[in-house]
Design an enzyme around this catalytic site. Sequence first.
Site, PDB file in Angstrom:
ATOM      1  N   LYS A 297      49.562 -38.126  42.480  1.00 31.15           N
ATOM      2  CA  LYS A 297      48.735 -37.512  41.429  1.00 31.15           C
ATOM      3  C   LYS A 297      47.303 -38.008  41.634  1.00 31.15           C
ATOM      4  O   LYS A 297      46.965 -39.129  41.294  1.00 31.15           O
ATOM      5  CB  LYS A 297      49.243 -37.880  40.037  1.00 31.15           C
ATOM      6  CG  LYS A 297      48.458 -37.213  38.910  1.00 31.15           C
ATOM      7  CD  LYS A 297      49.018 -37.606  37.554  1.00 31.15           C
ATOM      8  CE  LYS A 297      48.231 -36.943  36.440  1.00 31.15           C
ATOM      9  NZ  LYS A 297      46.809 -37.392  36.428  1.00 31.15           N
TER      10      LYS A 297
ATOM     11  N   TYR B 212      28.083 -31.168  68.276  1.00 30.16           N
ATOM     12  CA  TYR B 212      28.250 -30.375  67.049  1.00 30.16           C
ATOM     13  C   TYR B 212      26.885 -30.050  66.453  1.00 30.16           C
ATOM     14  O   TYR B 212      26.620 -28.907  66.065  1.00 30.16           O
ATOM     15  CB  TYR B 212      29.099 -31.146  66.040  1.00 30.16           C
ATOM     16  CG  TYR B 212      29.342 -30.401  64.744  1.00 30.16           C
ATOM     17  CD1 TYR B 212      30.498 -29.643  64.562  1.00 30.16           C
ATOM     18  CD2 TYR B 212      28.412 -30.445  63.710  1.00 30.16           C
ATOM     19  CE1 TYR B 212      30.722 -28.951  63.382  1.00 30.16           C
ATOM     20  CE2 TYR B 212      28.618 -29.756  62.535  1.00 30.16           C
ATOM     21  CZ  TYR B 212      29.775 -29.011  62.367  1.00 30.16           C
ATOM     22  OH  TYR B 212      29.977 -28.326  61.197  1.00 30.16           O
TER      23      TYR B 212
ATOM     24  N   CYS C 200      28.696 -41.803  12.271  1.00 26.99           N
ATOM     25  CA  CYS C 200      27.345 -41.466  11.839  1.00 26.99           C
ATOM     26  C   CYS C 200      27.374 -40.012  11.390  1.00 26.99           C
ATOM     27  O   CYS C 200      27.860 -39.137  12.113  1.00 26.99           O
ATOM     28  CB  CYS C 200      26.363 -41.648  12.993  1.00 26.99           C
ATOM     29  SG  CYS C 200      24.721 -40.965  12.662  1.00 26.99           S
TER      30      CYS C 200
ATOM     31  N   CYS D 282      21.448 -37.107  15.249  1.00 26.04           N
ATOM     32  CA  CYS D 282      21.356 -38.443  15.837  1.00 26.04           C
ATOM     33  C   CYS D 282      21.249 -38.298  17.357  1.00 26.04           C
ATOM     34  O   CYS D 282      22.065 -37.590  17.962  1.00 26.04           O
ATOM     35  CB  CYS D 282      22.591 -39.260  15.475  1.00 26.04           C
ATOM     36  SG  CYS D 282      22.694 -40.854  16.331  1.00 26.04           S
TER      37      CYS D 282
ATOM     38  N   CYS E   9      23.698 -46.280  11.042  1.00 27.43           N
ATOM     39  CA  CYS E   9      23.825 -46.009  12.477  1.00 27.43           C
ATOM     40  C   CYS E   9      22.825 -46.857  13.259  1.00 27.43           C
ATOM     41  O   CYS E   9      21.627 -46.849  12.953  1.00 27.43           O
ATOM     42  CB  CYS E   9      23.588 -44.521  12.745  1.00 27.43           C
ATOM     43  SG  CYS E   9      23.554 -44.095  14.505  1.00 27.43           S
TER      44      CYS E   9
ATOM     45  N   ASP F 198      29.454 -35.836  68.076  1.00 30.04           N
ATOM     46  CA  ASP F 198      28.613 -35.431  66.945  1.00 30.04           C
ATOM     47  C   ASP F 198      27.341 -34.741  67.425  1.00 30.04           C
ATOM     48  O   ASP F 198      26.897 -33.751  66.823  1.00 30.04           O
ATOM     49  CB  ASP F 198      28.241 -36.650  66.101  1.00 30.04           C
ATOM     50  CG  ASP F 198      29.420 -37.191  65.309  1.00 30.04           C
ATOM     51  OD1 ASP F 198      30.463 -36.504  65.252  1.00 30.04           O
ATOM     52  OD2 ASP F 198      29.302 -38.297  64.745  1.00 30.04           O
ATOM     53  N   ARG F 199      26.726 -35.240  68.493  1.00 33.63           N
ATOM     54  CA  ARG F 199      25.467 -34.641  68.960  1.00 33.63           C
ATOM     55  C   ARG F 199      25.695 -33.214  69.463  1.00 33.63           C
ATOM     56  O   ARG F 199      24.814 -32.358  69.333  1.00 33.63           O
ATOM     57  CB  ARG F 199      24.836 -35.507  70.036  1.00 33.63           C
ATOM     58  CG  ARG F 199      25.650 -35.650  71.308  1.00 33.63           C
ATOM     59  CD  ARG F 199      24.933 -36.531  72.330  1.00 33.63           C
ATOM     60  NE  ARG F 199      25.712 -36.675  73.553  1.00 33.63           N
ATOM     61  CZ  ARG F 199      26.663 -37.578  73.713  1.00 33.63           C
ATOM     62  NH1 ARG F 199      26.964 -38.420  72.725  1.00 33.63           N
ATOM     63  NH2 ARG F 199      27.320 -37.655  74.860  1.00 33.63           N
TER      64      ARG F 199
ATOM     65  N   ARG G 275      38.609 -26.359  36.583  1.00 30.47           N
ATOM     66  CA  ARG G 275      39.750 -26.124  35.702  1.00 30.47           C
ATOM     67  C   ARG G 275      39.306 -25.681  34.307  1.00 30.47           C
ATOM     68  O   ARG G 275      39.914 -24.812  33.692  1.00 30.47           O
ATOM     69  CB  ARG G 275      40.626 -27.386  35.587  1.00 30.47           C
ATOM     70  CG  ARG G 275      41.831 -27.152  34.680  1.00 30.47           C
ATOM     71  CD  ARG G 275      42.740 -28.370  34.580  1.00 30.47           C
ATOM     72  NE  ARG G 275      43.855 -28.079  33.704  1.00 30.47           N
ATOM     73  CZ  ARG G 275      43.830 -28.226  32.366  1.00 30.47           C
ATOM     74  NH1 ARG G 275      42.737 -28.691  31.785  1.00 30.47           N
ATOM     75  NH2 ARG G 275      44.875 -27.919  31.628  1.00 30.47           N
TER      76      ARG G 275
ATOM     77  N   ASP H 150      43.405 -38.705  41.316  1.00 33.14           N
ATOM     78  CA  ASP H 150      42.503 -38.926  40.190  1.00 33.14           C
ATOM     79  C   ASP H 150      41.127 -38.381  40.560  1.00 33.14           C
ATOM     80  O   ASP H 150      40.210 -39.118  40.917  1.00 33.14           O
ATOM     81  CB  ASP H 150      42.431 -40.422  39.859  1.00 33.14           C
ATOM     82  CG  ASP H 150      41.722 -40.670  38.539  1.00 33.14           C
ATOM     83  OD1 ASP H 150      41.571 -39.722  37.756  1.00 33.14           O
ATOM     84  OD2 ASP H 150      41.315 -41.813  38.302  1.00 33.14           O
TER      85      ASP H 150
ATOM     86  N   SER I  41      48.047 -28.181  32.177  1.00 34.06           N
ATOM     87  CA  SER I  41      48.172 -29.623  32.344  1.00 34.06           C
ATOM     88  C   SER I  41      49.648 -29.972  32.529  1.00 34.06           C
ATOM     89  O   SER I  41      50.517 -29.095  32.446  1.00 34.06           O
ATOM     90  CB  SER I  41      47.591 -30.349  31.132  1.00 34.06           C
ATOM     91  OG  SER I  41      48.265 -29.943  29.952  1.00 34.06           O
TER      92      SER I  41
ATOM     93  N   GLU J 163      54.799 -35.909  44.890  1.00 35.92           N
ATOM     94  CA  GLU J 163      53.428 -35.831  45.383  1.00 35.92           C
ATOM     95  C   GLU J 163      52.545 -36.853  44.682  1.00 35.92           C
ATOM     96  O   GLU J 163      52.753 -37.136  43.498  1.00 35.92           O
ATOM     97  CB  GLU J 163      52.861 -34.426  45.136  1.00 35.92           C
ATOM     98  CG  GLU J 163      53.742 -33.311  45.654  1.00 35.92           C
ATOM     99  CD  GLU J 163      53.326 -31.934  45.136  1.00 35.92           C
ATOM    100  OE1 GLU J 163      52.201 -31.829  44.598  1.00 35.92           O
ATOM    101  OE2 GLU J 163      54.122 -30.989  45.249  1.00 35.92           O
TER     102      GLU J 163
ATOM    103  N   LYS K  12      53.207 -41.642  35.488  1.00 37.62           N
ATOM    104  CA  LYS K  12      51.965 -42.372  35.624  1.00 37.62           C
ATOM    105  C   LYS K  12      52.183 -43.800  36.114  1.00 37.62           C
ATOM    106  O   LYS K  12      53.237 -44.394  35.912  1.00 37.62           O
ATOM    107  CB  LYS K  12      51.219 -42.398  34.280  1.00 37.62           C
ATOM    108  CG  LYS K  12      50.929 -41.015  33.696  1.00 37.62           C
ATOM    109  CD  LYS K  12      49.974 -40.231  34.562  1.00 37.62           C
ATOM    110  CE  LYS K  12      48.560 -40.753  34.472  1.00 37.62           C
ATOM    111  NZ  LYS K  12      47.941 -40.609  33.151  1.00 37.62           N
TER     112      LYS K  12
ATOM    113  N   CYS L 241      20.099 -44.102  14.861  1.00 37.09           N
ATOM    114  CA  CYS L 241      19.179 -43.303  14.049  1.00 37.09           C
ATOM    115  C   CYS L 241      19.002 -43.825  12.634  1.00 37.09           C
ATOM    116  O   CYS L 241      18.245 -43.237  11.851  1.00 37.09           O
ATOM    117  CB  CYS L 241      19.650 -41.854  13.995  1.00 37.09           C
ATOM    118  SG  CYS L 241      21.144 -41.599  12.985  1.00 37.09           S
TER     119      CYS L 241
ATOM    120  N   TYR M  10      47.147 -28.719  46.958  1.00 30.53           N
ATOM    121  CA  TYR M  10      48.533 -29.055  46.644  1.00 30.53           C
ATOM    122  C   TYR M  10      49.323 -27.942  45.951  1.00 30.53           C
ATOM    123  O   TYR M  10      50.506 -28.119  45.672  1.00 30.53           O
ATOM    124  CB  TYR M  10      48.583 -30.311  45.769  1.00 30.53           C
ATOM    125  CG  TYR M  10      47.777 -30.227  44.490  1.00 30.53           C
ATOM    126  CD1 TYR M  10      48.326 -29.695  43.331  1.00 30.53           C
ATOM    127  CD2 TYR M  10      46.473 -30.690  44.437  1.00 30.53           C
ATOM    128  CE1 TYR M  10      47.590 -29.620  42.164  1.00 30.53           C
ATOM    129  CE2 TYR M  10      45.733 -30.630  43.278  1.00 30.53           C
ATOM    130  CZ  TYR M  10      46.290 -30.094  42.147  1.00 30.53           C
ATOM    131  OH  TYR M  10      45.556 -30.008  40.983  1.00 30.53           O
TER     132      TYR M  10
ATOM    133  N   GLU N 253      42.306 -30.801  44.571  1.00 33.54           N
ATOM    134  CA  GLU N 253      41.687 -31.894  43.828  1.00 33.54           C
ATOM    135  C   GLU N 253      40.507 -32.418  44.633  1.00 33.54           C
ATOM    136  O   GLU N 253      40.669 -32.972  45.726  1.00 33.54           O
ATOM    137  CB  GLU N 253      42.695 -33.022  43.582  1.00 33.54           C
ATOM    138  CG  GLU N 253      42.255 -34.025  42.560  1.00 33.54           C
ATOM    139  CD  GLU N 253      42.613 -33.607  41.140  1.00 33.54           C
ATOM    140  OE1 GLU N 253      42.373 -34.395  40.214  1.00 33.54           O
ATOM    141  OE2 GLU N 253      43.159 -32.488  40.967  1.00 33.54           O
TER     142      GLU N 253
END
Length: 680
Positions: free
Chosen positions: A136, A60, A439, A444, A423, A57-58, A157, A138, A105, A134, A331, A426, A244, A192
């Site tokens: 999915k 880099y 409402c 509001c 409400c 790292d040093r 998107r 999130d 979608s 593949e 899903k 408000c 992907y 993603e």
Amino acid sequence: MVEEPDDNPYVRDPNTSFSPVEDLSEAAAREQVRDLREALEYHDYRYYVANDPVVADRTYDALFDRLAALEEAFDLDDENSPTRRVGGEPLDELETVEHVAPLLSLQSSGDAAEIREFDRRIRDAVGDVAYSAEPKFDGFSVEVVYEDGAFERAVTRGDGQEGEDVSANVRTIGSVPLHLSDAPDFLAVRGEVYMPRSGFQALNERRIERGEEPFANPRNAAAGTVRLLDPGTVADRPLDVFFYDVIDTSATLTAQTEAFDLLRDLGFRVNDRTTVVDDVEAVIDYRDRLVAARDDLEYEVDGVVAKVVDFEKREELGSTARHPRWAFAYKFPARTGETTVERIVVQVGRTGKLTPVALLDPVDLQGVTISRATLHNAAQIRELGVREGSTVRIERAGDVIPEVVEVVEGGGADDDFTMPETCPVCDGTVVQEGEHHYCTNASCPAQLRRSLRHFCSRDAMDVEGVGTEAADQLVESGLVESLADLYRLDADDLAALDGWGERSAENLLAGLEASKDVDLGTFVYALGIRHVGSERARALAAAFSLDDLMDASVDDLLTVEDVGPEVAEAVVSHFDAEANVETVERLLDAGVTPERRDRGTELDGLTVVFTGSVPGYTRSELTELLETHGASVTSSVSGETDYLVVGENPGQRKRERAEEEGVETLDPEAFEERILSRLD
């Protein structure tokens, strides 16, 4: 796999004892900058994508600091330099850009019968197929475009047709290549953006320590970060990305497997759990195995995606307006847990909808601490028998939103919950529509942010610069307490807001001034009346003056085509609210002049589609202009289309479709000559 650069002195075991910058000639500095950029891009790939760094790292950091010093001393800045990963200048706003091709979608379900039915339809249409199985992810979907191997832009998107330009922010993500070796002339890919779980927890710890509200989940954290206006802030947050899909390219690809091979060869980060299977039962088995493994992953997944591998068969299957027919999202089941309801309170959403919320004894649900859950409406509370003190089972619907699904103990009808008559934010009037309560006050505070964004949106008053962050600032600062307050803003107040400058303030004020002369139908739509979209608003404006619309009864409104009882009740409820009437009156006093515009006949029968931007016009301006003179403007090319207008940064798919259908294309100059000239 990205190959190691040949003869580059800064790749392996580099000597970081540099001579002073001032001792270099400009030619020597340019050569060193070129080598440093190439080496740092390779090191970024080894660290972020291959997970196999070859320098400490040093080392880099020393190479990075040397490059930054040379760029500054010799004025050799480049927007795709590795030094840009730490963030650039804050942006005034995010510009809207049309996608290269629609980002559709997916059909989705958690029912195995549904994906089997999807498979049956596929095989009936094109015979036997293999599927790319593949994860999915999130996260937050983006389109990233490269031209001649260089990073050109990254776009959210959005609505699938166009999104917001987040190039400056996506450049800060270490796993996003800024230059591609041996790349096609043109390449658009889909990825993603996500926040790793460990990074998400660390970020939330820092936010809590600073007294800030923690993010609800990694997806919200990633989505909110990508759309920030300050790339420096983005660079400090732990974002990553999986790629992907190849959306479009000048290279020839015939299968999803070839697309993945191309992505890997060019140095994109591709998930290693992707595989190819021969039938739908193997997809189901793949999903079940990933369900069992998901809690051990460093990233959130909420299902698997099955895609037909063969591109020729994909083309034959085609797409609907909303999703491709060759892909399906299977899903995951929701995560579940048990806890106690401490209190039930009512939350007012940005659409004015009142939602009961259970405040819970905090419970860890698969690594996420849940302290509140939606109860949807009063009817669901009665049906479940939820009350304060109940032990309940909760699920994360869609793996994100917690909701109460069952009372385990302590339920019943005692102390029945009732929705408030006014409400809680408000004190405005609350009306019931079916099982839901709303409402009716558009000003509001709980829904004003949403109302502002809608009022200023392209299809409404078309005032640029009022996105989510700007709307939040205007409301939280107290500058805007109703829609009419927009027209009382001044440049000094706006310029004092965080992230605003003189130019962004002047642009917003100029946009507001230009919006005052507005079509009545557009104005009615901009008011944000529930169930009144742009087409219904135009129909109402054609049937009523503004005064008559505000006084109309349900029976009066039912005489308008496509206005049913639910819509009529919503319109009456909107104008029954004194605050909404006052808002309209104040808008008129501020100089907003909604007028009914007669529809001309010069372009009767003409159907036009646009792709790309036409200089001097917004898309909504062109649509309104053509439609007020009799034309029809549609979003997709078909055999009924007369012309496809091809502007700047056009999408490829519409042009291909126009060629297939024999539709004539016009550039902006020809569009002016052939169509707009008829309106002189």
